[in-house]
Design a protein around this motif. Structure first.
Motif, PDB file in Angstrom:
ATOM      1  N   UNK A  82     -69.890  -3.071  38.899  1.00 30.05           N
ATOM      2  CA  UNK A  82     -70.259  -4.474  37.982  1.00 30.05           C
ATOM      3  C   UNK A  82     -69.423  -4.028  36.401  1.00 30.05           C
ATOM      4  N   UNK A  83     -70.435  -2.402  36.475  1.00 31.89           N
ATOM      5  CA  UNK A  83     -70.503  -1.941  34.906  1.00 31.89           C
ATOM      6  C   UNK A  83     -68.362  -1.448  34.384  1.00 31.89           C
ATOM      7  N   UNK A  84     -67.768  -0.957  35.085  1.00 34.83           N
ATOM      8  CA  UNK A  84     -66.628  -0.763  35.284  1.00 34.83           C
ATOM      9  C   UNK A  84     -65.980  -1.651  35.420  1.00 34.83           C
ATOM     10  N   UNK A  85     -65.956  -3.231  35.756  1.00 37.24           N
ATOM     11  CA  UNK A  85     -65.319  -4.101  35.706  1.00 37.24           C
ATOM     12  C   UNK A  85     -64.757  -4.836  33.890  1.00 37.24           C
ATOM     13  N   UNK A  86     -66.499  -4.126  33.736  1.00 34.84           N
ATOM     14  CA  UNK A  86     -66.550  -5.319  31.897  1.00 34.84           C
ATOM     15  C   UNK A  86     -66.193  -3.810  31.262  1.00 34.84           C
ATOM     16  N   UNK A  87     -65.888  -2.735  31.661  1.00 37.00           N
ATOM     17  CA  UNK A  87     -65.866  -1.670  30.525  1.00 37.00           C
ATOM     18  C   UNK A  87     -63.905  -1.737  30.515  1.00 37.00           C
ATOM     19  N   UNK A  88     -63.570  -2.048  31.947  1.00 35.80           N
ATOM     20  CA  UNK A  88     -62.234  -2.244  32.222  1.00 35.80           C
ATOM     21  C   UNK A  88     -61.027  -3.498  31.381  1.00 35.80           C
ATOM     22  N   UNK A  89     -62.625  -4.212  31.149  1.00 33.22           N
ATOM     23  CA  UNK A  89     -61.838  -5.504  30.604  1.00 33.22           C
ATOM     24  C   UNK A  89     -62.151  -5.596  28.967  1.00 33.22           C
ATOM     25  N   UNK A  90     -62.685  -4.660  28.598  1.00 30.63           N
ATOM     26  CA  UNK A  90     -63.149  -4.272  26.987  1.00 30.63           C
ATOM     27  C   UNK A  90     -61.649  -3.372  26.871  1.00 30.63           C
ATOM     28  N   UNK A  91     -61.226  -2.195  27.823  1.00 27.25           N
ATOM     29  CA  UNK A  91     -60.427  -1.865  27.642  1.00 27.25           C
ATOM     30  C   UNK A  91     -58.573  -2.570  27.549  1.00 27.25           C
TER      31      UNK A  91
END
Length: 73
Positions: A55-64
């Protein structure tokens, strides 16, 4: 709105949903036996847990993706 922004927003929403719900469950129906006009079936409930790191990786990837998509102009 271009496709990179849409993908970034979808990733962020999916990550937040994963953090909020932690997983999901679904019902799988399997047919075990069929004896003439009688069908016997079993409904089995399965659950899938979404890891916190995903979940955290998806949020970080989406922000990137949002940042990278906005800076190409």
């Amino acid at each position: 709105m271009n496709s990179t922004r849409i993908i970034g927003i979808i990733l962020i929403v999916a990550g937040v949903a994963g953090l909020a719900f932690g997983g999901f469950s679904f019902t799988k129906e399997t047919h075990k036996a069929s004896l003439g006009p009688i069908n016997l079936s079993v409904a089995e409930e399965k659950s899938v847990d979404i890891p916190l790191w995903a979940s955290i990786a998806a949020i970080v990837a989406g922000a990137a993706v949002l940042v990278a998509g906005g800076s190409k102009r």
